[in-house]
Motif scaffolding. Structure first.
Motif, PDB file in Angstrom:
ATOM      1  N   GLY A   1      11.488   8.475  -8.585  1.00  0.00           N
ATOM      2  CA  GLY A   1      12.399   7.484  -8.061  1.00  0.00           C
ATOM      3  C   GLY A   1      13.808   7.994  -7.919  1.00  0.00           C
ATOM      4  N   LEU A   2      14.002   9.254  -7.670  1.00  0.00           N
ATOM      5  CA  LEU A   2      15.342   9.810  -7.605  1.00  0.00           C
ATOM      6  C   LEU A   2      16.001   9.613  -6.257  1.00  0.00           C
ATOM      7  CD1 LEU A   2      14.743  13.129  -9.527  1.00  0.00           C
ATOM      8  CD2 LEU A   2      15.652  10.971 -10.391  1.00  0.00           C
ATOM      9  N   SER A   3      15.216   9.358  -5.216  1.00  0.00           N
ATOM     10  CA  SER A   3      15.832   9.155  -3.915  1.00  0.00           C
ATOM     11  C   SER A   3      14.922   8.363  -3.010  1.00  0.00           C
ATOM     12  CB  SER A   3      16.152  10.503  -3.263  1.00  0.00           C
ATOM     13  OG  SER A   3      14.966  11.207  -2.982  1.00  0.00           O
ATOM     14  N   TRP A   4      15.531   7.742  -2.005  1.00  0.00           N
ATOM     15  CA  TRP A   4      14.762   7.152  -0.929  1.00  0.00           C
ATOM     16  C   TRP A   4      15.433   7.527   0.369  1.00  0.00           C
ATOM     17  CZ3 TRP A   4      17.040   3.541   2.337  1.00  0.00           C
ATOM     18  CH2 TRP A   4      18.199   2.920   1.867  1.00  0.00           C
TER      19      TRP A   4
ATOM     20  N   PRO B   1      11.889   4.870 -14.045  1.00  0.00           N
ATOM     21  CA  PRO B   1      11.504   5.332 -15.377  1.00  0.00           C
ATOM     22  C   PRO B   1      12.587   5.002 -16.389  1.00  0.00           C
ATOM     23  CG  PRO B   1      11.990   7.196 -13.922  1.00  0.00           C
ATOM     24  CD  PRO B   1      12.084   5.970 -13.085  1.00  0.00           C
ATOM     25  N   GLY B   2      12.190   4.939 -17.643  1.00  0.00           N
ATOM     26  CA  GLY B   2      13.156   4.630 -18.697  1.00  0.00           C
ATOM     27  C   GLY B   2      12.454   4.408 -20.016  1.00  0.00           C
ATOM     28  N   ARG B   3      13.160   3.816 -20.951  1.00  0.00           N
ATOM     29  CA  ARG B   3      12.592   3.535 -22.265  1.00  0.00           C
ATOM     30  C   ARG B   3      13.030   2.159 -22.721  1.00  0.00           C
ATOM     31  NH1 ARG B   3      13.313   7.910 -25.921  1.00  0.00           N
ATOM     32  NH2 ARG B   3      13.340   9.292 -24.103  1.00  0.00           N
ATOM     33  N   PHE B   4      12.230   1.560 -23.586  1.00  0.00           N
ATOM     34  CA  PHE B   4      12.543   0.227 -24.112  1.00  0.00           C
ATOM     35  C   PHE B   4      11.808   0.043 -25.422  1.00  0.00           C
ATOM     36  CE2 PHE B   4       8.417  -0.472 -22.383  1.00  0.00           C
ATOM     37  CZ  PHE B   4       7.928  -1.686 -22.847  1.00  0.00           C
ATOM     38  N   VAL B   5      12.128  -1.026 -26.115  1.00  0.00           N
ATOM     39  CA  VAL B   5      11.437  -1.373 -27.358  1.00  0.00           C
ATOM     40  C   VAL B   5      10.379  -2.415 -27.033  1.00  0.00           C
ATOM     41  CG1 VAL B   5      11.647  -2.324 -29.669  1.00  0.00           C
ATOM     42  CG2 VAL B   5      13.434  -0.818 -28.777  1.00  0.00           C
ATOM     43  N   MET B   6       9.145  -2.062 -27.260  1.00  0.00           N
ATOM     44  CA  MET B   6       7.998  -2.909 -26.963  1.00  0.00           C
ATOM     45  C   MET B   6       7.575  -3.659 -28.219  1.00  0.00           C
ATOM     46  SD  MET B   6       4.466  -1.596 -25.191  1.00  0.00           S
ATOM     47  CE  MET B   6       3.185  -2.728 -24.648  1.00  0.00           C
ATOM     48  N   GLY B   7       7.098  -4.869 -28.054  1.00  0.00           N
ATOM     49  CA  GLY B   7       6.634  -5.630 -29.204  1.00  0.00           C
ATOM     50  C   GLY B   7       7.741  -6.450 -29.847  1.00  0.00           C
ATOM     51  N   THR B   8       7.520  -6.840 -31.101  1.00  0.00           N
ATOM     52  CA  THR B   8       8.413  -7.761 -31.808  1.00  0.00           C
ATOM     53  C   THR B   8       8.817  -7.171 -33.152  1.00  0.00           C
ATOM     54  OG1 THR B   8       7.461  -9.693 -30.724  1.00  0.00           O
ATOM     55  CG2 THR B   8       8.530 -10.071 -32.851  1.00  0.00           C
ATOM     56  N   ASP B   9      10.117  -7.200 -33.440  1.00  0.00           N
ATOM     57  CA  ASP B   9      10.595  -6.658 -34.714  1.00  0.00           C
ATOM     58  C   ASP B   9      10.397  -7.674 -35.837  1.00  0.00           C
ATOM     59  OD1 ASP B   9      12.814  -8.485 -34.717  1.00  0.00           O
ATOM     60  OD2 ASP B   9      13.962  -7.089 -33.477  1.00  0.00           O
ATOM     61  N   GLU B  10      10.580  -7.213 -37.072  1.00  0.00           N
ATOM     62  CA  GLU B  10      10.277  -8.058 -38.229  1.00  0.00           C
ATOM     63  C   GLU B  10      11.209  -9.256 -38.339  1.00  0.00           C
ATOM     64  OE1 GLU B  10       7.705  -8.111 -40.231  1.00  0.00           O
ATOM     65  OE2 GLU B  10       6.859  -6.499 -39.018  1.00  0.00           O
TER      66      GLU B  10
ATOM     67  N   PRO C   1       4.313  -3.494 -35.236  1.00  0.00           N
ATOM     68  CA  PRO C   1       5.768  -3.470 -35.265  1.00  0.00           C
ATOM     69  C   PRO C   1       6.364  -3.190 -33.882  1.00  0.00           C
ATOM     70  CG  PRO C   1       4.929  -1.355 -35.962  1.00  0.00           C
ATOM     71  CD  PRO C   1       3.725  -2.234 -35.737  1.00  0.00           C
ATOM     72  N   ALA C   2       7.648  -3.515 -33.734  1.00  0.00           N
ATOM     73  CA  ALA C   2       8.356  -3.097 -32.532  1.00  0.00           C
ATOM     74  C   ALA C   2       8.415  -1.568 -32.507  1.00  0.00           C
ATOM     75  CB  ALA C   2       9.769  -3.681 -32.534  1.00  0.00           C
ATOM     76  N   HIS C   3       8.314  -0.990 -31.318  1.00  0.00           N
ATOM     77  CA  HIS C   3       8.260   0.470 -31.218  1.00  0.00           C
ATOM     78  C   HIS C   3       8.802   0.899 -29.862  1.00  0.00           C
ATOM     79  CE1 HIS C   3       4.584  -1.287 -29.648  1.00  0.00           C
ATOM     80  NE2 HIS C   3       4.420  -0.215 -28.877  1.00  0.00           N
ATOM     81  N   GLU C   4       9.456   2.040 -29.842  1.00  0.00           N
ATOM     82  CA  GLU C   4      10.013   2.545 -28.595  1.00  0.00           C
ATOM     83  C   GLU C   4       8.916   3.150 -27.720  1.00  0.00           C
ATOM     84  OE1 GLU C   4      13.992   4.913 -27.469  1.00  0.00           O
ATOM     85  OE2 GLU C   4      12.468   6.181 -28.401  1.00  0.00           O
ATOM     86  N   VAL C   5       8.979   2.850 -26.441  1.00  0.00           N
ATOM     87  CA  VAL C   5       8.031   3.366 -25.459  1.00  0.00           C
ATOM     88  C   VAL C   5       8.821   3.981 -24.311  1.00  0.00           C
ATOM     89  CG1 VAL C   5       6.365   2.677 -23.678  1.00  0.00           C
ATOM     90  CG2 VAL C   5       6.127   1.815 -26.015  1.00  0.00           C
ATOM     91  N   VAL C   6       8.331   5.098 -23.811  1.00  0.00           N
ATOM     92  CA  VAL C   6       8.936   5.766 -22.658  1.00  0.00           C
ATOM     93  C   VAL C   6       8.049   5.540 -21.439  1.00  0.00           C
ATOM     94  CG1 VAL C   6       9.604   7.982 -21.652  1.00  0.00           C
ATOM     95  CG2 VAL C   6      10.036   7.522 -24.076  1.00  0.00           C
ATOM     96  N   ILE C   7       8.652   5.054 -20.376  1.00  0.00           N
ATOM     97  CA  ILE C   7       7.975   4.944 -19.084  1.00  0.00           C
ATOM     98  C   ILE C   7       8.403   6.164 -18.271  1.00  0.00           C
ATOM     99  CG2 ILE C   7       7.654   3.577 -16.998  1.00  0.00           C
ATOM    100  CD1 ILE C   7       6.482   2.279 -19.523  1.00  0.00           C
ATOM    101  N   GLY C   8       7.491   7.099 -18.112  1.00  0.00           N
ATOM    102  CA  GLY C   8       7.847   8.405 -17.570  1.00  0.00           C
ATOM    103  C   GLY C   8       7.930   8.467 -16.054  1.00  0.00           C
ATOM    104  N   ARG C   9       7.291   7.519 -15.375  1.00  0.00           N
ATOM    105  CA  ARG C   9       7.304   7.506 -13.914  1.00  0.00           C
ATOM    106  C   ARG C   9       7.659   6.118 -13.426  1.00  0.00           C
ATOM    107  NH1 ARG C   9       4.654  11.596 -11.200  1.00  0.00           N
ATOM    108  NH2 ARG C   9       4.011  10.202  -9.540  1.00  0.00           N
ATOM    109  N   GLY C  10       8.531   6.070 -12.426  1.00  0.00           N
ATOM    110  CA  GLY C  10       8.830   4.786 -11.819  1.00  0.00           C
ATOM    111  C   GLY C  10       7.629   4.253 -11.051  1.00  0.00           C
ATOM    112  N   PHE C  11       7.648   2.964 -10.753  1.00  0.00           N
ATOM    113  CA  PHE C  11       6.532   2.345 -10.033  1.00  0.00           C
ATOM    114  C   PHE C  11       7.020   1.101  -9.295  1.00  0.00           C
ATOM    115  CE2 PHE C  11       6.668   0.807 -14.411  1.00  0.00           C
ATOM    116  CZ  PHE C  11       6.593  -0.574 -14.284  1.00  0.00           C
TER     117      PHE C  11
END
Length: 300
Positions: A9-12, A49-58, A82-92
């Motif tokens: 997703g770097l250019s269009w 692409p990016g990263r986020f915290v998935m799930g629910t923290d305590e 537990p909540a956990h960091e996930v990386v989305i490596g490819r845009g969609f």
């Protein structure tokens, strides 16, 4: 004419035809929420692409558990932790709206229920077991612009293939809904009944009818209206074994229950959260609370 390019997703590139030739006019990075139409003229938004915290923290789990919630919530809530960091490596690309009755009808009209190449082996076997002419089942909310419900996971998967895409993974779906800030709801951290078709609703509303409920990329109805099938098998303890920063998780290889996301019309506010994971339906199940939206790979 627009053409989405670059796998991450770097250019269009915007192209124009002059005297029968195609020339590059402009090139810039794809921005979150960039809108396009796919080959079937269905609107889709770009999720980089990016990263986020998935799930629910305590802390959030304790806050929710202290509320007067339905009995079934206790078991479901544990599966979000537990909540956990996930990386989305490819845009969609993801559908801006839930699949409507009109959009699904185009799949049916194009012979989707008779095209073997669109169905996985398990789905084709399931379809063969159904009484002749019984699929697709009627949809109770059958206006063209209402979400298409009453479809199984198998039917949702075949529809996605017909569209040239697939079902989103649970991680992709949740990232498109809550974004890098890991919001509790698509629009923020406070529930707002006016932004979603959930509490006390007696029927689904037209798809995309609540723009104030849009997610960070402009995806609509990711909270309420109908739940949406995702690709993953459910593993209620899976988050506890996932390493921080896992890239593009897809869930277990096999299972009995498929995850649904997004809550449904008439549900409690608890189910409208982005982290909510519905927990009881096999891929052969269908009812008037479950629909679909499609992801298209970046090489489309």
């Amino acid at each position: 004419m627009r053409h989405a390019a670059a796998a991450l997703g770097l250019s269009w590139t915007l192209l124009a035809a002059t005297s029968g030739c195609v020339h590059t006019v402009r090139s810039k990075p794809l921005q979150p929420g960039f809108l396009r139409s796919d080959a079937h003229r269905v609107g889709q938004v770009w999720v980089p692409p990016g990263r986020f915290v998935m799930g629910t923290d305590e802390a959030t789990r304790a806050e929710l558990a202290a509320q007067d919630l339905p009995r079934w919530v206790a078991g479901e809530l544990a599966s979000e932790c537990p909540a956990h960091e996930v990386v989305i490596g490819r845009g969609f690309w993801i559908d801006r709206c839930e699949t409507s009755n009109a959009e699904f009808a185009a799949f049916v009209a194009d012979g989707g229920y008779g095209r073997r190449e669109l169905w996985a082996d398990a789905g084709w076997a399931w379809l063969a077991s159904q009484p002749a002419g019984s699929r697709p089942a009627p949809c109770e909310a059958d206006k063209p612009d209402q979400p298409r419900a009453g479809i199984t996971w198998y039917e949702a998967e075949a529809y996605a293939r017909w569209r040239g895409g697939r079902l989103p993974t649970e991680a992709e779906w949740e990232y498109a809904a809550r974004g890098p800030r890991s919001l509790r709801y698509p629009w923020g951290d406070a529930f707002d009944a006016s932004r979603c078709t959930v509490v006390d609703a007696t029927a689904p509303t037209p798809v995309g009818g609540l723009p104030a409920g849009a997610s960070w990329v402009g995806a609509l109805d990711m909270s309420g209206n109908v739940m949406e099938w995702v690709a993953d098998w459910l593993d209620v303890g899976g988050y506890a074994t996932q390493l921080p920063g896992a890239q593009d998780p897809t869930g277990p290889a096999t299972g009995k229950i498929k995850v649904e996301k997004g809550g449904w019309w008439g549900a409690p506010a608890f189910a409208a959260r982005c982290a909510y994971r519905h927990f009881e339906d096999p891929p052969s199940y269908a009812d008037h609370h479950i629909g679909v939206r499609v992801v298209t790979p970046v090489d489309d």
